[in-house]
Write a protein that holds these residues in place. Structure first.
Motif, PDB file in Angstrom:
ATOM      1  N   SER A  15     -15.768 -24.536 -46.067  1.00 57.33           N
ATOM      2  CA  SER A  15     -15.850 -24.440 -44.233  1.00 57.33           C
ATOM      3  C   SER A  15     -16.031 -23.301 -43.859  1.00 57.33           C
ATOM      4  N   THR A  35     -11.662 -31.577 -44.359  1.00 58.16           N
ATOM      5  CA  THR A  35     -13.004 -31.946 -44.111  1.00 58.16           C
ATOM      6  C   THR A  35     -13.174 -33.528 -44.383  1.00 58.16           C
ATOM      7  N   ASP A  71     -21.352 -29.646 -44.663  1.00 53.31           N
ATOM      8  CA  ASP A  71     -20.406 -29.245 -45.174  1.00 53.31           C
ATOM      9  C   ASP A  71     -19.507 -30.503 -45.541  1.00 53.31           C
TER      10      ASP A  71
HETATM   11 MG   LIG Z   1     -13.473 -27.877 -45.621  1.00 51.72          MG
END
Ligand SMILES: [Mg+2]
Ligand SMILES: Nc1nc2c(ncn2[C@@H]2O[C@H](COP(=O)(O)OP(=O)(O)O)[C@@H](O)[C@H]2O)c(=O)[nH]1
Length: 335
Positions: A15, A35, A71
Motif C-alpha cells: 500500500s 487492504t 493494490d
Molecule cells: Mg495493504
C-alpha cells in the motif's frame, strides 16, 4: 489498457508503494488484511523527454498517460485454499496483466513480518508456489469438465506440465493463468543494495518505500539531496519500476505536440499510425489522411515543424506506418 497488480505478503509495503505510484492514500496499518479487496489507482508515467519537448515547443501543459494499478490484499500461504482472503484475492490478481511482486526487505519490530524473518527469496518462493497451486487446481477442475474443445484441452495439458516443473506456461486466451502473467520483483528495503539476492531470471529492483514516502514532506532541495544519496547507493525508484513494467507489457509511447498541450500516449509495439490516431481521438482515426513524423532529437534541435519540413526532417506516412518508440506524430485528417 493493461493493468498492474501489486502482490505480496501482508506488511511487505504494497500500500505504501501504491501511494508512491498513484498518490492515492489508502488505509495502511499493521493488520494483515487492511487492504480489503483491492484499491484501484492511476499511475502517471512521467517523462523527461516530454518535459524537454514541451519546453522547446513552449507548450502550456503536459499530459502524461496513466496506467491502472491495483493494490491487492496480502497473500498468505494457503491462499489457494481460501485462507485469509484467499480466493477473492486470487481472483483480483487474475484481472491484472502484470504482477509487481513486493517482497519485504526491511526490519522494523513495530511492523510484524508475516514470515517472522526477513527473507525476500523465501517470500518469493512461497508466493510463486501459491500461484502455481492455484493455476494447477483451476486446470484440473477445467479438465474434468465434459466437452472442452480439443484445442483448449491440449493447451491446458501443456500448461500443467510446465507448472509441475515450476516453469511459466504460455498464456491461454480466455483462461488467464497467474503464472503466465509477466512478473516484476521489488524488494522494499532501506538496507544497502546487495544485502539481498533474488534468484530470478529478469532484473529485480530494490526500492526504499518508506524513505521515499517520508521524503514527500520535505522541500525540493532536500528531496533532491536524498535522492542523489539513494542513487549513489544504487537504489531503484518507483518510476524506473513503472517504466520497466510498461516495456515488459510490450508498450512504446508516442508524442503529440500540436496546439498548447504536449501529450504522451501508450501504444503496443508493432501498432500502426492508424491505431495511434485512435488513441488520440476517434475523429482523427475516422478521418485519417496521413501522418507526419518527427524524431524528438531533431525537434529539440529545431523546435519548429515548418523548419524541420524545410530541412527534410519530417517523414510523411500512410495509416500502415509502424510507429516507433518516441515518435512525434502530427495527424492530418478530414473533419
Ligand atoms: Mg495493504
Ligand atoms: N520501517 C519501515 N516500515 C515500512 C517500510 N515500508 C512500509 N513500512 C510500514 O509497514 C507497514 C505496512 O505497510 P503497507 O504498505 O501497509 O504494507 P501492505 O500490507 O503490504 O500493504 C506500514 O506501517 C508502513 O508504514 C519500510 O521500508 N521501512
Amino acid at each position: 489498457m493493461e493493468k498492474i497488480g501489486l502482490v505480496g505478503f501482508p506488511n511487505a509495503g504494497k500500500s505504501t508503494f501504491f501511494y508512491l505510484l498513484t498518490g492515492a492514500e489508502v488505509q495502511r496499518d499493521l493488520y494483515p488484511f487492511t487492504t480489503i479487496g483491492k484499491n484501484e489507482g492511476k499511475a502517471e508515467l512521467r517523462d523527461e523527454l516530454l518535459i524537454r519537448l514541451s519546453q522547446a515547443k513552449k507548450s502550456k501543459e503536459i499530459r502524461n498517460f496513466k496506467i491502472t494499478v491495483y493494490d491487492i490484499a496480502g497473500i498468505v500461504e494457503g491462499a489457494h485454499k481460501g485462507e485469509g482472503l484467499g480466493n477473492e484475492f486470487l481472483g483480483f490478481i487474475r484481472e491484472a496483466d502484470l504482477l509487481i511482486i513486493v517482497l519485504r526487505g526491511f526490519t522494523d519490530e513495530k511492523v510484524p513480518s508475516y514470515l517472522k524473518e526477513i527473507n525476500p527469496q523465501k517470500e518469493k518462493e512461497i508466493i510463486i508456489s501459491e500461484l502455481i497451486i492455484s493455476d494447477l487446481e483451476r486446470i484440473e477442475r477445467k479438465l474434468k469438465e465434459k466437452n472442452i474443445p480439443a484445442e483448449l484441452k491440449e493447451k491446458l495439458i501443456l500448461a500443467k506440465e510446465k507448472l509441475e516443473k515450476e516453469e511459466e506456461p504460455d498464456e491461454i486466451p480466455d483462461f488467464p493463468l497467474l503464472m503466465a502473467k509477466r512478473k516484476v520483483y521489488v524488494i522494499n528495503s532501506d538496507d544497502k543494495k546487495g544485502n539481498y539476492k533474488l534468484d530470478v531470471k529478469n532484473p529485480y529492483f530494490i526500492c526504499p518505500f518508506k524513505i521515499l514516502e517520508e521524503m514527500r514532506e520535505l522541500d525540493e532541495d532536500e528531496r533532491e539531496e536524498i535522492k542523489e544519496e539513494l542513487k549513489k547507493e544504487k537504489f531503484n525508484f518507483p518510476e524506473e519500476i513503472l517504466e520497466y513494467s510498461f516495456n515488459l507489457l510490450g508498450f512504446i509511447r508516442f508524442y503529440t505536440l500540436k496546439g498548447e498541450i504536449a501529450s504522451s500516449f501508450p501504444l503496443k509495439k508493432g501498432k500502426t499510425a492508424y491505431d495511434a490516431a485512435g488513441k488520440v481521438h476517434t475523429d482523427i482515426q475516422r478521418g485519417f489522411i496521413k501522418v507526419e513524423v518527427a524524431k524528438p532529437f531533431d525537434f529539440l534541435e529545431v523546435p519548429s515543424w515548418k523548419e524541420l519540413k524545410e530541412k527534410g526532417k519530417i517523414e510523411t506516412h500512410g495509416p500502415d506506418y509502424v510507429v516507433k518508440d518516441r515518435d512525434i506524430l502530427e495527424f492530418k485528417f478530414s473533419k
